[in-house]
Scaffold this active site. Structure first.
Site, short mmCIF file in Angstrom:
data_model
loop_
_atom_site.label_atom_id
_atom_site.label_comp_id
_atom_site.label_asym_id
_atom_site.label_seq_id
_atom_site.Cartn_x
_atom_site.Cartn_y
_atom_site.Cartn_z
N LYS A 9 0.85 -1.29 0.07
CA LYS A 9 0.15 0.07 0.07
C LYS A 9 0.64 1.24 0.01
O LYS A 9 2.23 1.27 0.31
CB LYS A 9 -1.11 -0.04 1.22
CG LYS A 9 -1.81 -1.35 1.49
CD LYS A 9 -2.91 -1.16 2.49
CE LYS A 9 -3.82 -2.41 2.41
NZ LYS A 9 -4.71 -2.19 3.55
N TYR A 49 -12.25 -2.10 -3.86
CA TYR A 49 -12.79 -2.40 -2.68
C TYR A 49 -14.32 -2.18 -2.52
O TYR A 49 -14.76 -2.12 -1.59
CB TYR A 49 -12.22 -1.22 -1.57
CG TYR A 49 -10.82 -1.69 -0.90
CD1 TYR A 49 -10.67 -3.02 -0.25
CD2 TYR A 49 -9.67 -0.69 -1.11
CE1 TYR A 49 -9.30 -3.25 0.33
CE2 TYR A 49 -8.39 -1.15 -0.65
CZ TYR A 49 -8.26 -2.47 0.20
OH TYR A 49 -7.09 -2.52 0.84
N PHE A 57 -15.47 2.97 7.07
CA PHE A 57 -13.99 3.47 6.28
C PHE A 57 -13.70 3.62 5.11
O PHE A 57 -12.79 3.83 4.48
CB PHE A 57 -12.97 2.63 7.16
CG PHE A 57 -13.31 1.04 6.91
CD1 PHE A 57 -12.77 0.43 5.55
CD2 PHE A 57 -13.88 0.19 7.65
CE1 PHE A 57 -12.92 -0.94 5.22
CE2 PHE A 57 -14.16 -1.30 7.49
CZ PHE A 57 -13.59 -1.53 6.25
N ARG A 85 -1.62 -14.36 4.24
CA ARG A 85 -2.43 -13.82 5.44
C ARG A 85 -1.73 -13.77 6.84
O ARG A 85 -1.86 -13.28 7.57
CB ARG A 85 -3.66 -14.25 5.51
CG ARG A 85 -4.55 -14.10 4.29
CD ARG A 85 -5.25 -12.70 4.08
NE ARG A 85 -5.78 -12.07 5.19
CZ ARG A 85 -6.74 -10.95 5.14
NH1 ARG A 85 -6.81 -10.26 3.76
NH2 ARG A 85 -7.15 -10.44 6.40
N THR A 91 -5.78 -7.51 10.48
CA THR A 91 -5.95 -6.26 9.88
C THR A 91 -5.52 -4.87 10.76
O THR A 91 -4.79 -4.11 10.56
CB THR A 91 -7.45 -6.04 9.79
OG1 THR A 91 -7.87 -7.04 9.10
CG2 THR A 91 -7.74 -4.90 8.92
N ARG A 102 2.43 -6.54 9.13
CA ARG A 102 1.60 -5.19 9.90
C ARG A 102 2.14 -5.13 11.39
O ARG A 102 2.22 -3.68 11.44
CB ARG A 102 0.19 -5.65 9.94
CG ARG A 102 -0.24 -5.71 8.26
CD ARG A 102 -1.74 -6.37 8.42
NE ARG A 102 -2.40 -5.89 7.10
CZ ARG A 102 -3.59 -6.46 6.80
NH1 ARG A 102 -4.33 -7.30 7.34
NH2 ARG A 102 -4.03 -5.85 5.54
N ASN A 112 -1.88 -0.01 6.88
CA ASN A 112 -1.43 -1.40 7.21
C ASN A 112 -0.48 -2.08 6.46
O ASN A 112 -0.27 -3.11 6.53
CB ASN A 112 -2.38 -2.29 7.95
CG ASN A 112 -3.59 -2.41 7.19
OD1 ASN A 112 -3.31 -2.10 5.72
ND2 ASN A 112 -4.73 -3.36 7.52
N HIS A 115 -2.08 -5.30 1.59
CA HIS A 115 -3.20 -6.02 1.06
C HIS A 115 -3.11 -7.51 0.85
O HIS A 115 -1.87 -7.82 0.21
CB HIS A 115 -4.03 -5.51 0.06
CG HIS A 115 -5.14 -5.98 -0.49
ND1 HIS A 115 -6.39 -6.17 0.26
CD2 HIS A 115 -5.31 -6.96 -1.24
CE1 HIS A 115 -7.28 -6.99 -0.39
NE2 HIS A 115 -6.56 -7.53 -1.23
N GLU A 126 -9.52 -10.15 -7.72
CA GLU A 126 -8.23 -9.05 -7.54
C GLU A 126 -7.44 -9.23 -8.45
O GLU A 126 -6.55 -8.23 -8.96
CB GLU A 126 -7.82 -9.26 -6.03
CG GLU A 126 -9.06 -8.79 -5.04
CD GLU A 126 -8.60 -8.78 -3.72
OE1 GLU A 126 -9.44 -8.53 -2.81
OE2 GLU A 126 -7.48 -9.43 -3.39
N1 UDP Z 1 -9.66 -0.74 7.37
C1 UDP Z 1 -9.90 0.41 8.17
N2 UDP Z 1 -10.65 0.53 9.27
C2 UDP Z 1 -11.24 -0.61 9.52
C3 UDP Z 1 -11.29 -1.97 8.99
C4 UDP Z 1 -10.44 -1.91 7.86
O1 UDP Z 1 -9.46 1.49 7.78
O2 UDP Z 1 -11.82 -0.45 10.70
C5 UDP Z 1 -8.84 -0.77 6.13
C6 UDP Z 1 -7.52 -1.43 6.25
O3 UDP Z 1 -6.72 -0.63 5.57
C7 UDP Z 1 -7.92 -2.82 5.72
C8 UDP Z 1 -8.88 -2.46 4.57
O4 UDP Z 1 -9.60 -1.38 5.15
O5 UDP Z 1 -6.79 -3.31 5.26
C9 UDP Z 1 -9.47 -3.57 3.95
O6 UDP Z 1 -10.52 -4.14 5.47
P1 UDP Z 1 -10.52 -5.69 5.58
O7 UDP Z 1 -11.54 -5.98 6.68
O8 UDP Z 1 -10.66 -6.50 4.23
O9 UDP Z 1 -8.99 -6.08 6.13
P2 UDP Z 1 -7.85 -6.81 5.37
O10 UDP Z 1 -8.47 -7.94 4.44
O11 UDP Z 1 -6.95 -5.89 4.82
O12 UDP Z 1 -6.88 -7.34 6.54
MG MG Z 2 -10.08 -7.81 3.23
#
Ligand code: UDP
Ligand code: MG
Length: 138
Positions: A9, A49, A57, A85, A91, A102, A112, A115, A126
């Site tokens: 990112k 997204y 968010f 992952r 996250t 992370r 973070n 992705h 994706e």
């Molecule tokens: N995100 C955020 N606030 C939240 C949850 C997610 O800003 O409360 C952002 C964060 O950058 C995250 C992205 O949105 O990586 C996508 O969210 P997701 O739940 O899919 O998390 P990921 O799959 O990236 O772990």
């Molecule tokens: Mg996700």
């Protein structure tokens, strides 16, 4: 063999973490079979997204993801969706396990660093969002 999409990112690129993230993938037996640096428009970030469209968010996240260059990669390995992952961590970096990307480098729940696709279906969507068949060297 499974494939997944990884993104370094804008905060990861700004922190100079491209090499570090790539090193962690390669050290863990993950092959990079496509890679490029791009800058998304706000609309491209919204399309990527789209599953999060209704989340509070979403607007901030898509501003952030279009705020600077990112590195998009297709990763290949057995069970690579889960493996990636695990290397990424939770996250919320405050809940991420020690030694994850992370936990080591994120500065915020939004910023973070990386992705990673979360299922075979999202991986297919994706990967296709950023790469056509000719761009995947693997
Ligand atoms: N995100 C955020 N606030 C939240 C949850 C997610 O800003 O409360 C952002 C964060 O950058 C995250 C992205 O949105 O990586 C996508 O969210 P997701 O739940 O899919 O998390 P990921 O799959 O990236 O772990
Ligand atoms: Mg996700």
């Amino acid at each position: 063999m499974e494939r997944t999409l990884s993104i370094i990112k804008p905060d990861g690129v700004k922190q100079g973490l491209i090499g570090e993230v790539v090193r962690r993938f390669e050290k863990n037996g993950i092959r990079i079979i496509a890679m490029k640096m791009i800058r998304m428009t706000k609309n491209q970030a919204k399309g990527f997204y789209a599953v999060h469209e209704k989340r509070p968010f979403f607007d901030s996240l898509t501003d952030f993801m279009s705020s600077g260059p990112v590195v998009v990669m297709v990763l290949e390995a057995d069970d690579v969706i889960a493996k990636n992952r695990t290397l990424m961590g939770a996250t919320n970096f405050e809940e991420a396990a020690e030694g994850t990307i992370r936990r080591d480098f994120a500065t915020d729940i939004e910023k973070n660093v990386v992705h990673g696709s979360d299922s075979p279906e999202t991986a297919a969507f994706e990967i296709g969002y950023f790469f056509n068949a000719f761009e995947i060297a693997g």
